[in-house]
Design an enzyme around this catalytic site. Structure first.
Site, PDB file in Angstrom:
ATOM      1  N   GLY A   1      -4.603   3.637   4.612  1.00  0.00           N
ATOM      2  CA  GLY A   1      -4.385   3.753   3.620  1.00  0.00           C
ATOM      3  C   GLY A   1      -3.055   3.172   2.909  1.00  0.00           C
ATOM      4  CB  CYS A   2      -2.473   3.060  -0.741  1.00  0.00           C
ATOM      5  SG  CYS A   2      -3.428   4.378  -1.784  1.00  0.00           S
ATOM      6  CG  ASN A   3      -0.957   8.124  -0.093  1.00  0.00           C
ATOM      7  OD1 ASN A   3      -0.348   7.894  -1.519  1.00  0.00           O
ATOM      8  ND2 ASN A   3      -1.974   9.105  -0.790  1.00  0.00           N
TER       9      ASN A   3
ATOM     10  CB  THR B   1       4.176   4.653   1.318  1.00  0.00           C
ATOM     11  OG1 THR B   1       3.444   3.744   0.599  1.00  0.00           O
ATOM     12  CG2 THR B   1       5.201   3.934   1.081  1.00  0.00           C
TER      13      THR B   1
END
Lengths: 341, 341, 341, 341
Positions: free
Chosen positions: B147-149, B152
């Site tokens: 997932g991109c979140n 991060t």
């Protein structure tokens, strides 16, 4: 009709005051100052005000304060204190700068980098968070408008600290603010090309001056020192502050404490439990929207508050206080609906 | 030259893969699928790709996977698992959906609302956070993009958990994300008129599916269950994620743990101590910028990480993994400089 | 490897040159100047370039031009002429300012408000619109980069004037440009709060300096004086120029003239007849998109051209010209795909 | 107090009507319809209206029109005509759709793709451009709100056509509009990721339906057929229309014709000669700003008009007309100052 002067009318909070007062039934603007732009019309400086019949911009020294009932002082920090000290004592003042927010001279010196030049006035000033200082504001001659970030965080937290429903040592305020809060100043980081299409934090680690207000107000409320963690972020938007506040406590107790505190407040809207606000839905208005959501980790909750930094966060708050000081119905001129989209 | 197929090419991550691969010296795109837009050219669906000579969009069933070396699967969640199960075993796969991220079938069912349809493949899949799974990815047939979140937050936190320099029960991730992470889907809240000029939180209170990844990865790393608090916010920006992570620990130890972990990483840039990143400065690139700031409250620090959700957060990460799987130099096609302003 | 110096590296066109050259296989940056920011690193001035190993910013006088093959001069208008006059004759120069665009000293004086200080160099300079001056550029020592608006209008109009398919006295260019074209300068009207969420025209009525280029180029092409009507507008976007050009002529002839002219051009993309471009689909790239639409009024058509002002409109064009001047394949380092969304 | 119903209250023009009427001293909202969202509260559909005490959304059939004085009909094109035909004849109606704008049934069929279903009502309807149809509107039962683009162009051009100071065959309207004019509909091109950070034209070549209004109104005014050239562009902004109008005529005569026509108009502001407007300075208000600039080519001028499409372009105009129809002072509830920044 009350006669109103606005000092520092060429900035965004000055223009916002003009916007609000232009349709106020019991105030008329009789003087507008802007030192560097003296001689210009307000319509030249702010073309959205072109249709209004306003006095031209003048230097402060050229204003006759004789017939003025109330002055809004929207000058830069540190300038305000000397200007206000020189005003006749008969004039009521709402100051929008940071100069009179901190009651402790040492706190002022720490956060603003030097000694205060008008300590007697500082002692007299009432902190301008209307919902919590209403009675003192009514009788005040000098009201100190709050920081816009400081206001947002306090709307989320004051009732919780007062009610004793959260852990006072574990408060984190992660705040997102639009760019108009930084004013109309020529700084590289405020250019459209630098600011649009992204986000960043600033004053990270406890450097932001509004912490002085949080420290003062929360500690007074709790009866002991409270230090919150506070990280503001700059948004690619012009108006609006969203404060995401992380607290430890029971969500239902938290919700009830807020709902009780704001039950009769005309400008504070509690969202249904579990819902939370967006800055878009308060834009251009004097409303604050507050939501509470229980976290999946037991005993934790998130309180989110949204307001428009130029309205409820500064100029709208200032007008609300001025209404009280002039014995005008508090909501006069402030019931405009938010502008969306 | 390796032959590449991209399934789900009409979404933003599909288009971003085409952008990156278009100038890759060792890959060529031989098939592009988009079920609802089959028959159209890629240039019609994404006019910014008009100058490229690309195969037309087809249905997945019409692709001959015989000569294909590697498939990027950019299909919606839940669709991926059945499509991938049907691919020939000779083909390597980088999946950009959520389908193979969670190793525990129960965790999958909890966060994605139903049983997994390809549990054997799930067992085989390697979690695609390149810097931490590099060796397994090199040998994998199926890599699950993160997932991109989730990516991060992990860049900010994994080295701290591994090094034992923070309190594992007191982690808060306040995240701000651009809108392209939500894809090209027709939802009212993604309209320009609804989204621009403001901010709001979503999935508040521990509802966001990427928490499944945080739970899995952080718990595995720590050897005991870890639950973080995570609040994503939607920004009026197209690309970029900023994760503001609140931790308890000594800032210098935290900085050192991150600096050590990323010392040789080509895409992870540690900012000087006390500085912190902006999403604008990684836009369109595969870089992650990370900063650490000590808080005024002793024993607390803020770690801030920024990346481009479409590049390092999904399609750039996918290409980095594909390079490893095909034994190509890892940074090939990914060293483009961020686009600013 | 050719050694490259960039003068005026702290502006947007300077940063864009660095972005493009950073991955160029035959150029390396050996000097970067920025007078007011001398001593700083490029990563401090432009954090999106942090990952690059670049020389520190110095004053121009501190650069040893001995080993420099080519200089990109991205200095403000009027400054360029004296700086370039002082460079050794062995160095090739691509100037991105307006100083050498106008061949007629009187035209220069009229549009730029004073006499030119290096008339001999002006005579030597080649106008840098690559597609139309390619052979002269190949042999030039000094190339004058075009105005970004001037380039956009010329891509739409030059083939039409050359082919004689439009009425030369009835040309209107209504142009919309992003804000980065105004540079990184501290002007009130470039602040995010002033510029976002709206549009306005500027330099209305024939005041914009790029008219000097239109007049010069179109008149030379037609063999008689041509004056176009030109109104630029400022968009709330960072990159991109859209020129909507109103002409009188047959749409099919117009389309054919453009299609013929650009048939072999690597960076000019003709859209299918009846379609028209968006600035979003060329962002960050060196491509120009051009469309032609027949109007409902017989004998009229609209030609629309879109490009990225920082890339094809200035720094990409400059690199394309530098490639030619150094006998490098023209497209080297410039084939990156646009960044969308 | 007049009782007001709003049909189609879940769209942007419906919400804007509620915003304006909420503080109107002589109107109260007694019914709100929204077929697909019937049963919901207005505060759920538009959270910026949460603080208001409004009737819940219902289906049109569930409204008792008995006590209703005036209906604002903000339904989609084509739906309006049958709904309005079914309303009791005692009710006054302001329609915001396109259904009753075109007096000629053939023109309606041409621009809207089919025959009109209520031709008798169409004959009765008065065109709602207040400044030019004021007396007819005062006596009308049914007023047809104008197109927002059509209104903007007409403010710039009607006085010029009436005064005979421009060439009627050489009118070009290059228009830029914010996205809220397209409504709250789920279309890919209205997504933030598709629309922000750029610009493009649409309905190029004489395809836009508002040309039907231009043709009708300008031809009637001139007493002969007039066809203008009209190219709308979509801006990355929510509110605001800027019409840049190219005309042939003497700038001073043009200015004077406009100044004369609007001398006593409360909402039309002529800027000083040579100045021109920005959409930002009318946002959220009912004002139109108009400027005139002489071109460098003799005998040509540019007229630029700006208004807020949701206010003066639709809902504000509608309220202005409703005031007239109900014999309320025309400016009531409409004098709010624009919101800037």
């Amino acid at each position: 009709m009350y006669n109103i002067a606005i000092l520092g009318a060429s900035g965004y909070t000055g223009a916002e005051l003009v916007r609000l007062i232009a349709t106020h039934p019991r105030m008329r603007i009789t003087a507008l100052s802007a030192d560097r732009k003296a001689g210009q019309t307000m319509g030249a400086v702010f073309p959205h005000l072109r249709h209004l019949d306003l006095p031209a911009l003048v230097k402060i020294d050229d204003i006759d304060f004789g017939g003025v009932d109330l002055v809004f002082c929207a000058l830069p920090h540190a300038t305000s204190q000397s200007v206000i000290a020189a005003l006749p004592k008969s004039v009521k003042i709402v100051d929008l700068s940071a100069d009179f927010r901190l009651r402790d001279p040492e706190a002022y010196a720490k956060w603003y980098g030097g000694p205060h030049a008008a300590l007697d006035l500082q002692a007299e000033a009432v902190y301008g968070l209307t919902e919590f200082y209403r009675e003192q504001i009514r009788d005040a001659r000098l009201v100190a408008g709050t920081g816009c970030n400081a206001a947002t965080g306090q709307y989320a937290l004051r009732p919780l600290i007062a009610a004793g429903v959260i852990d006072l040592d574990e408060i984190i305020i992660d705040l997102k603010t639009g760019v108009s809060g930084a004013g109309r100043s020529l700084k590289e980081n405020l250019l459209h090309a630098e600011l649009s299409e992204g986000a960043h934090a600033y004053a990270v680690g406890g450097m932001h001056r509004h912490l002085g207000e949080f420290d003062q107000e929360f500690s007074a409320l709790a009866g002991r020192e409270i230090k919150v963690q506070f990280t503001p972020h700059l948004l690619p938007a012009n108006r609006g502050i969203l404060a995401t506040v992380y607290v430890k406590g029971e969500a239902t107790e938290i919700y009830d404490a807020l709902a009780d505190a704001y039950e009769d407040e005309p400008f504070v809207v509690m969202l249904p439990e579990g819902e939370h606000p967006s800055t878009r839905h308060v834009r251009g208005s004097n409303f604050v929207h507050i939501g509470v959501v229980r976290d999946r980790i037991p005993g934790r909750a998130v309180v989110i508050a949204a307001l428009d930094n130029l309205t409820k966060g500064s100029s709208g708050q200032a007008l609300q206080n001025a209404n009280l000081m002039l014995d005008i119905e508090e909501t006069t001129g402030l019931m405009m609906t938010p502008v969306f989209p």
